[in-house]
Design a protein around this motif. Sequence first.
Motif, short mmCIF file in Angstrom:
data_model
loop_
_atom_site.label_atom_id
_atom_site.label_comp_id
_atom_site.label_asym_id
_atom_site.label_seq_id
_atom_site.Cartn_x
_atom_site.Cartn_y
_atom_site.Cartn_z
N MET A 1 0.85 -1.18 0.00
CA MET A 1 0.00 0.00 0.00
C MET A 1 0.89 1.24 0.00
N VAL A 2 0.50 2.26 -0.77
CA VAL A 2 1.26 3.49 -0.85
C VAL A 2 1.05 4.28 0.43
N GLU A 3 2.12 4.78 0.99
CA GLU A 3 2.02 5.58 2.20
C GLU A 3 2.02 7.06 1.83
N ASP A 82 -4.69 -8.24 3.97
CA ASP A 82 -3.54 -8.40 4.86
C ASP A 82 -3.93 -8.14 6.32
N MET A 83 -4.76 -7.13 6.55
CA MET A 83 -5.20 -6.83 7.91
C MET A 83 -5.95 -8.02 8.50
N PHE A 84 -6.90 -8.56 7.72
CA PHE A 84 -7.72 -9.66 8.23
C PHE A 84 -6.93 -10.96 8.38
N ILE A 89 0.82 -4.87 8.87
CA ILE A 89 0.60 -3.71 8.00
C ILE A 89 0.84 -2.38 8.73
N ASN A 90 1.06 -2.41 10.03
CA ASN A 90 1.43 -1.20 10.75
C ASN A 90 2.92 -1.00 10.48
N THR A 91 3.22 -0.20 9.46
CA THR A 91 4.61 -0.05 9.02
C THR A 91 5.44 0.75 10.01
N THR A 92 4.81 1.60 10.79
CA THR A 92 5.55 2.38 11.78
C THR A 92 6.12 1.49 12.88
N GLU A 93 5.29 0.53 13.34
CA GLU A 93 5.72 -0.34 14.43
C GLU A 93 6.09 -1.75 13.95
N GLY A 94 5.92 -2.01 12.65
CA GLY A 94 6.27 -3.30 12.10
C GLY A 94 5.48 -4.45 12.70
#
Length: 147
Positions: A1-3, A82-84, A89-94
């Motif tokens: 996903m584009v950030e 991906d979430m389900f 997918i939380n790219t900040t916290e990996g």
Amino acid sequence: MVEAKTGLTAMPEWKALANHYEKIRDLHLRRLFADDPSRGRDFAVEAAGLYLDYSKNRITRETMSLLFRLARAVGLEQAIKDMFSGQPINTTEGRSVLHIALRNRSNTPILVNGKDVMPAVNDVLSRMAVWCESIRSGGWKGFTGLP
């Protein structure tokens, strides 16, 4: 996903949406309803016992088309999958985002890296419920010693 920080606003789909906004920004809802008699029906959805009427927003069929085009361009459908599936997918916290686990009242196992996260989620929810009840009942005291 584009950030957003890596160029969402530079994407052609975003620019098309921004240009479209400039064209419709001053449209009045009365005009939108007058021009489209089926607007009230066509800009509403019902699912899972919820009814969402978004006809009273400054949007058109073109707006919706542009929004869907942007969603496809940023990979929203895959991000939802991906979430389900518990992907990180939380790219900040990996890490995975487990909003679905918090709302999983059926207690169906939700696996992250092959491990069911529901026991830990239920433990936290249970402790939160006890804490909330202590606040509501006056048992929890603040700094002043008062509820």
